[in-house]
Design a protein around this motif. Structure first.
Motif, PDB file in Angstrom:
ATOM      1  N   GLN A  98      28.676 -12.964 -10.817  1.00  0.00           N
ATOM      2  CA  GLN A  98      29.814 -13.881 -10.967  1.00  0.00           C
ATOM      3  C   GLN A  98      30.023 -14.704  -9.695  1.00  0.00           C
ATOM      4  O   GLN A  98      30.212 -15.914  -9.757  1.00  0.00           O
ATOM      5  N   ASN A 120      32.239 -25.038 -16.138  1.00  0.00           N
ATOM      6  CA  ASN A 120      31.814 -23.647 -15.990  1.00  0.00           C
ATOM      7  C   ASN A 120      32.783 -22.718 -16.727  1.00  0.00           C
ATOM      8  O   ASN A 120      32.364 -21.796 -17.431  1.00  0.00           O
ATOM      9  N   TYR A 124      32.004 -20.355 -19.859  1.00  0.00           N
ATOM     10  CA  TYR A 124      32.293 -18.930 -19.731  1.00  0.00           C
ATOM     11  C   TYR A 124      33.139 -18.445 -20.915  1.00  0.00           C
ATOM     12  O   TYR A 124      32.814 -17.439 -21.549  1.00  0.00           O
TER      13      TYR A 124
END
Length: 183
Positions: A98, A120, A124
Motif C-alpha cells: 500500500q 487511485n 482502489y
C-alpha cells in the motif's frame, strides 16, 4: 419455545458448532483482525524505511509476501498458529504494498498528485467492490477456499507482471525544449 428462548439458545450454541466445523470463535476472529491491522502498521513502518532504498524492490517484496501469506493460509491456515502467521504476514505485506503504491503514484504524477490520487482511490474502491462481487460468487458457487485461490492467482499475476517489466525512468527535458516554437 418462545422466540426469545430460541434466540438465546441459538447464540449460545452457534460458536460451539462453528468451532466443531473447523471455524474460529468470534473472539478469535477479533484477535486475528487486530494482528492483521498491527501487521499492516508494521508494514507501513518497514516500507517507510525501504522505499527510499528501492521502491520497486519493496513493492516486489510486498507482493511476494502476499503470495506467501495466501499460500500459508491455504496450507496451514486451518489451525490457530497457521492463521496467526498467515494473517500477520498478510497484514505486514499489504502495509508494504500500500505504501509503495502511494509512492509510485506520486512518482508517476508529481505535478498532478491530487488528481492521480483521486484516480487511485477510485480504482482502489472499484477493486474492493469487484472483489466483493466476485468473492461472493466464488464463495457461493465454489466454496470459500476458492476465494483465496482467486486472490492468490491475481496477486501472483501482479508479481509476475512486475518482475517481467523493467523499471522505466522519466527522461529529463531541457528547459529550452519547452519554449514555444518561433521564440
Amino acid at each position: 419455545m418462545l422466540p426469545a428462548q430460541l434466540t438465546r439458545q441459538g447464540t449460545r450454541r452457534r460458536p460451539e458448532r462453528w468451532r466443531a466445523r473447523g471455524g474460529a470463535a468470534p473472539a478469535d476472529v477479533t484477535v486475528l483482525l487486530v494482528l492483521y491491522g498491527a501487521g499492516g502498521a508494521a508494514g507501513n513502518f518497514i516500507a517507510g524505511y525501504t522505499v527510499n532504498k528501492s521502491l520497486r524492490g519493496s513493492f516486489i517484496a510486498g507482493l511476494a509476501g502476499l503470495v506467501v501469506s495466501l499460500l500459508l493460509l491455504l496450507t496451514v491456515g486451518h489451525g490457530p498458529a497457521g492463521s496467526i502467521i498467515s494473517l500477520t504476514l498478510w497484514g505486514v505485506s499489504f502495509g508494504v504494498v500500500q505504501l509503495c503504491q502511494l509512492n509510485m503514484t506520486q512518482a508517476a504524477a508529481p505535478d498532478t498528485f491530487e488528481a492521480a490520487m483521486s484516480l487511485n482511490t477510485m480504482a482502489y474502491n472499484t477493486s474492493i467492490a469487484l472483489g466483493a462481487l466476485f468473492g461472493g460468487l466464488f464463495a457461493d458457487h465454489l466454496g470459500v477456499t476458492s476465494v483465496v485461490w482467486f486472490g492468490l492467482a491475481l496477486t501472483a499475476a501482479a508479481l509476475l507482471l512486475t518482475l517481467g517489466t523493467r523499471q522505466k525512468t522519466a527522461r529529463t527535458v531541457p528547459d529550452d525544449a519547452l519554449a514555444p516554437a518561433g521564440k
